[in-house]
Design a protein around this motif. Sequence first.
Motif, PDB file in Angstrom:
ATOM      1  N   ALA A  84       9.005  -5.922  -9.027  1.00  0.00           N
ATOM      2  CA  ALA A  84       8.372  -5.827 -10.341  1.00  0.00           C
ATOM      3  C   ALA A  84       7.791  -4.428 -10.528  1.00  0.00           C
ATOM      4  O   ALA A  84       7.613  -3.666  -9.568  1.00  0.00           O
ATOM      5  N   ASP A  85       7.474  -4.108 -11.765  1.00  0.00           N
ATOM      6  CA  ASP A  85       6.790  -2.853 -12.118  1.00  0.00           C
ATOM      7  C   ASP A  85       5.402  -2.815 -11.477  1.00  0.00           C
ATOM      8  O   ASP A  85       4.737  -3.862 -11.353  1.00  0.00           O
ATOM      9  N   PRO A  86       4.894  -1.642 -11.079  1.00  0.00           N
ATOM     10  CA  PRO A  86       3.572  -1.564 -10.448  1.00  0.00           C
ATOM     11  C   PRO A  86       2.433  -2.131 -11.291  1.00  0.00           C
ATOM     12  O   PRO A  86       1.550  -2.817 -10.759  1.00  0.00           O
ATOM     13  N   PHE A  87       2.415  -1.841 -12.586  1.00  0.00           N
ATOM     14  CA  PHE A  87       1.347  -2.375 -13.442  1.00  0.00           C
ATOM     15  C   PHE A  87       1.413  -3.896 -13.476  1.00  0.00           C
ATOM     16  O   PHE A  87       0.393  -4.586 -13.337  1.00  0.00           O
ATOM     17  N   GLU A  88       2.596  -4.428 -13.687  1.00  0.00           N
ATOM     18  CA  GLU A  88       2.752  -5.887 -13.733  1.00  0.00           C
ATOM     19  C   GLU A  88       2.445  -6.518 -12.375  1.00  0.00           C
ATOM     20  O   GLU A  88       1.895  -7.622 -12.302  1.00  0.00           O
ATOM     21  N   ALA A  89       2.759  -5.806 -11.305  1.00  0.00           N
ATOM     22  CA  ALA A  89       2.463  -6.319  -9.959  1.00  0.00           C
ATOM     23  C   ALA A  89       0.959  -6.505  -9.772  1.00  0.00           C
ATOM     24  O   ALA A  89       0.521  -7.458  -9.109  1.00  0.00           O
ATOM     25  N   SER A  90       0.163  -5.629 -10.369  1.00  0.00           N
ATOM     26  CA  SER A  90      -1.289  -5.760 -10.240  1.00  0.00           C
ATOM     27  C   SER A  90      -1.804  -6.992 -10.978  1.00  0.00           C
ATOM     28  O   SER A  90      -2.782  -7.612 -10.564  1.00  0.00           O
ATOM     29  N   VAL A  91      -1.135  -7.373 -12.074  1.00  0.00           N
ATOM     30  CA  VAL A  91      -1.486  -8.600 -12.782  1.00  0.00           C
ATOM     31  C   VAL A  91      -1.096  -9.811 -11.939  1.00  0.00           C
ATOM     32  O   VAL A  91      -1.857 -10.767 -11.779  1.00  0.00           O
ATOM     33  N   MET A  92       0.102  -9.766 -11.384  1.00  0.00           N
ATOM     34  CA  MET A  92       0.580 -10.872 -10.552  1.00  0.00           C
ATOM     35  C   MET A  92      -0.306 -11.085  -9.331  1.00  0.00           C
ATOM     36  O   MET A  92      -0.500 -12.218  -8.877  1.00  0.00           O
ATOM     37  N   ALA A  93      -0.865  -9.999  -8.806  1.00  0.00           N
ATOM     38  CA  ALA A  93      -1.724 -10.090  -7.627  1.00  0.00           C
ATOM     39  C   ALA A  93      -3.145 -10.525  -7.962  1.00  0.00           C
ATOM     40  O   ALA A  93      -3.967 -10.703  -7.062  1.00  0.00           O
ATOM     41  N   GLY A  94      -3.461 -10.668  -9.250  1.00  0.00           N
ATOM     42  CA  GLY A  94      -4.796 -11.094  -9.654  1.00  0.00           C
ATOM     43  C   GLY A  94      -5.809  -9.974  -9.730  1.00  0.00           C
ATOM     44  O   GLY A  94      -7.012 -10.227  -9.818  1.00  0.00           O
ATOM     45  N   GLU A  95      -5.342  -8.724  -9.731  1.00  0.00           N
ATOM     46  CA  GLU A  95      -6.252  -7.595  -9.795  1.00  0.00           C
ATOM     47  C   GLU A  95      -6.723  -7.316 -11.222  1.00  0.00           C
ATOM     48  O   GLU A  95      -7.727  -6.654 -11.425  1.00  0.00           O
ATOM     49  N   ARG A  96      -5.978  -7.817 -12.214  1.00  0.00           N
ATOM     50  CA  ARG A  96      -6.357  -7.659 -13.619  1.00  0.00           C
ATOM     51  C   ARG A  96      -5.674  -8.781 -14.401  1.00  0.00           C
ATOM     52  O   ARG A  96      -4.634  -9.293 -13.977  1.00  0.00           O
TER      53      ARG A  96
END
Length: 207
Positions: A84-96
């Motif tokens: 996945a894209d880095p920004f979207e990965a941060s959403v998937m990880a629960g960071e935002r």
Amino acid sequence: MSTRIHPITDGTAGRVHAYLLEEDDGVTLIDALSGGDGAAIVAGLAAIGRTPADLRRILLTHAHRSHVCGAARMRALSGARIHADPFEASVMAGERPSAPTGLWPRRPLRVYHLQAGLTIGAYVERAWKRFPVFANPPFEVDQEIGHGDTVGALQVVRTPGHTDGSLSFYWPAERALFTGDVLVTWPRLEIGWRGLTTDTARNRRSL
């Protein structure tokens, strides 16, 4: 449609589809639907004579719940890597949280419940972090990808607008482009659902 491309859906969340692609080395999954148990994806594999063991990679267009909830389960069943894209990965990880789009109703009104859920969920998550009614269980992406990368036989195309990190995937051999929600076909063909798109002008430029 090519006989190597198989759309699947679980019938929820605005008729979102995922896709099973039969590549030379196995099956690629694009997006992972709403069900955390991956049942619709497993059934889709069985329908084409495949099992989770045939799954080689999971590509996610963006982090909205209706596109990612089955990803972690399918990785556990298959050993496939999630991309996945880095920004979207941060959403998937629960960071935002996923970016809210507002509560003012925008077309199509028949998916307004998704718009409201996305917006309310974003503010709830900002106040209380993860909240299971709105947020999918967090998971880590195995590989962050971006514009110009190649994953299996697919070329990665950055198409922000629906979300900040939306990706599309192009399969040259089949002349097939998988756009996530940059372009929608239900309830009519149009450039994304306005009520679920972060930046409609940017989304139009991406398309």
